[in-house]
Design an enzyme around this catalytic site. Structure first.
Site, PDB file in Angstrom:
ATOM      1  N   ASN A  11       0.866  -1.282  -0.016  1.00 44.89           N
ATOM      2  CA  ASN A  11       0.151   0.105  -0.189  1.00 44.89           C
ATOM      3  C   ASN A  11       0.991   1.263  -0.140  1.00 44.89           C
ATOM      4  O   ASN A  11       1.462   1.829   1.201  1.00 44.89           O
ATOM      5  CB  ASN A  11      -0.693  -0.008   1.131  1.00 44.89           C
ATOM      6  CG  ASN A  11      -1.710   1.342   1.244  1.00 44.89           C
ATOM      7  OD1 ASN A  11      -1.946   1.834   0.327  1.00 44.89           O
ATOM      8  ND2 ASN A  11      -2.472   1.433   2.324  1.00 44.89           N
ATOM      9  N   LYS A  13      -0.162   4.449  -0.569  1.00 39.79           N
ATOM     10  CA  LYS A  13      -0.733   5.757  -0.254  1.00 39.79           C
ATOM     11  C   LYS A  13      -0.367   6.772  -0.928  1.00 39.79           C
ATOM     12  O   LYS A  13      -0.301   6.467  -2.108  1.00 39.79           O
ATOM     13  CB  LYS A  13      -0.258   5.811   1.429  1.00 39.79           C
ATOM     14  CG  LYS A  13      -0.562   4.535   2.321  1.00 39.79           C
ATOM     15  CD  LYS A  13      -0.193   4.879   3.775  1.00 39.79           C
ATOM     16  CE  LYS A  13      -0.707   3.670   4.780  1.00 39.79           C
ATOM     17  NZ  LYS A  13      -0.547   3.803   6.101  1.00 39.79           N
ATOM     18  N   HIS A  98      -9.812   1.134   4.796  1.00 39.70           N
ATOM     19  CA  HIS A  98      -8.636   1.655   5.608  1.00 39.70           C
ATOM     20  C   HIS A  98      -8.977   2.622   6.632  1.00 39.70           C
ATOM     21  O   HIS A  98      -9.649   3.476   6.517  1.00 39.70           O
ATOM     22  CB  HIS A  98      -7.580   2.133   4.420  1.00 39.70           C
ATOM     23  CG  HIS A  98      -6.098   2.113   5.126  1.00 39.70           C
ATOM     24  ND1 HIS A  98      -5.641   3.066   5.996  1.00 39.70           N
ATOM     25  CD2 HIS A  98      -4.974   1.213   4.982  1.00 39.70           C
ATOM     26  CE1 HIS A  98      -4.592   2.796   6.317  1.00 39.70           C
ATOM     27  NE2 HIS A  98      -4.087   1.687   5.782  1.00 39.70           N
ATOM     28  N   GLU A 100      -7.476   5.264   7.327  1.00 40.99           N
ATOM     29  CA  GLU A 100      -7.146   6.771   6.962  1.00 40.99           C
ATOM     30  C   GLU A 100      -8.325   7.147   6.121  1.00 40.99           C
ATOM     31  O   GLU A 100      -8.689   8.151   6.100  1.00 40.99           O
ATOM     32  CB  GLU A 100      -5.936   6.637   6.202  1.00 40.99           C
ATOM     33  CG  GLU A 100      -4.753   6.436   7.054  1.00 40.99           C
ATOM     34  CD  GLU A 100      -3.437   5.919   6.387  1.00 40.99           C
ATOM     35  OE1 GLU A 100      -2.358   6.010   6.995  1.00 40.99           O
ATOM     36  OE2 GLU A 100      -3.317   5.964   5.265  1.00 40.99           O
ATOM     37  N   GLU A 167      -6.232  -4.527  10.786  1.00 37.10           N
ATOM     38  CA  GLU A 167      -5.290  -3.398  11.065  1.00 37.10           C
ATOM     39  C   GLU A 167      -5.432  -2.644  12.337  1.00 37.10           C
ATOM     40  O   GLU A 167      -6.318  -1.515  12.292  1.00 37.10           O
ATOM     41  CB  GLU A 167      -5.100  -2.473   9.770  1.00 37.10           C
ATOM     42  CG  GLU A 167      -4.584  -3.114   8.482  1.00 37.10           C
ATOM     43  CD  GLU A 167      -4.059  -2.098   7.576  1.00 37.10           C
ATOM     44  OE1 GLU A 167      -2.995  -2.027   7.074  1.00 37.10           O
ATOM     45  OE2 GLU A 167      -4.854  -1.060   7.239  1.00 37.10           O
ATOM     46  N   GLY A 173       1.853   2.819  11.118  1.00 35.63           N
ATOM     47  CA  GLY A 173       2.672   3.967  10.909  1.00 35.63           C
ATOM     48  C   GLY A 173       3.302   4.107  12.170  1.00 35.63           C
ATOM     49  O   GLY A 173       4.305   5.279  12.443  1.00 35.63           O
ATOM     50  N   SER A 210       2.644  -1.439  10.648  1.00 39.56           N
ATOM     51  CA  SER A 210       3.940  -1.418  10.940  1.00 39.56           C
ATOM     52  C   SER A 210       4.810  -2.644  10.734  1.00 39.56           C
ATOM     53  O   SER A 210       5.529  -3.044  11.238  1.00 39.56           O
ATOM     54  CB  SER A 210       4.208  -0.816  12.541  1.00 39.56           C
ATOM     55  OG  SER A 210       3.565   0.217  12.576  1.00 39.56           O
TER      56      SER A 210
END
Length: 249
Positions: A11, A13, A98, A100, A167, A173, A210
């Site tokens: 991914n 991003k 996701h 985000e 996730e 992150g 991560s």
């Protein structure tokens, strides 16, 4: 080179340039190694899909999108891309749900609509779900996971085209990864939920948050895990290959 891990999803991003795409030609050679049976999927910004198609055209590496509009039709939706458009542009997979994207307004009902339309457009879904740090502290992770999955799958008929990516939001992150005991516990819960409640005989379950070359040796041996959704560590081709190699050693 054999391993139980079936999927390595990159991914990207909002990262990448045409120059950085060219640096990933090395992954094509690696993917052609004898007895390499896993699936590699790159999900870059849509602006880079054509560039990736050129370097992946003689390989089995697939491409995916990172999100889509919730309607699968042409119309007055400035700045949006439908699942149909993404499929026509060369994508075979799509990341939905996701954290985000959820932060930008995607709720479970919208994600559900995106899943239905993406499946109708013959895209394979990478469905993300997971708890926030606050939800973790309240010890309601199972409740959150169950709600997100159930609402996302409402009226979805072909569930076999969905990969389920756990996730934890607080892990993405940050460099923080669930301890082995808790991860095993949640993955088992997810598997039982998908089999018993949602009638998916052999669900494919991924982990994201991560993932890197330092923790992959621990993660790869965890039961009920079929692959990884990898963020920043997939941007550098050597790091990405190193992660894949270490799942086989």
């Amino acid at each position: 080179m054999t391993n139980k891990i079936k999927y390595f999803i990159a991914n990207w991003k909002m990262n990448g340039t045409n120059k950085s795409v060219n640096l990933h030609k090395k992954i094509v050679k690696f993917s052609k190694k004898k007895n390499f049976n896993s699936n590699i999927v790159y999900c870059p910004p849509i602006t880079l899909v054509r560039s990736f198609q050129k370097i992946f055209k003689k390989s089995k590496i697939k491409l995916g999108a990172q999100n889509c509009f919730y309607k699968d039709q042409y119309g007055p939706y400035t700045g949006q891309l439908s699942p149909k458009m993404l499929k026509e542009s060369g994508c075979d997979f799509i990341i939905l749900g996701h954290s985000e994207s959820r932060q930008q307004g995607d709720n479970n009902n919208i994600i559900n609509q995106k899943i239905i339309n993406s499946i109708n457009s013959r895209l394979k879904i990478i469905l993300c779900f997971g708890e926030t740090l606050n939800e973790k502290r309240k010890k309601i992770t199972n409740k959150v996971i169950s709600r997100q999955i159930s609402q996302a799958l409402k009226n979805v008929k072909n569930k076999n085209n969905i990969l389920f990516s756990y996730e934890p939001v607080w892990s993405i992150g940050t460099g923080n990864v669930l301890n082995e005991h808790d991860l095993k516990k949640y993955l088992l819960f997810i598997k039982k939920l998908l089999i018993s409640k949602h009638k998916i005989k052999k669900p494919n379950i991924l982990y994201g948050g991560s993932v890197n070359s330092s923790n992959i040796k621990t993660l790869k041996n965890i039961n009920n895990l079929d692959g990884f959704l990898i963020g920043s560590a997939s941007l550098k081709v050597n790091k990405f290959i190193d992660i894949i190699k270490k799942t086989y050693n």
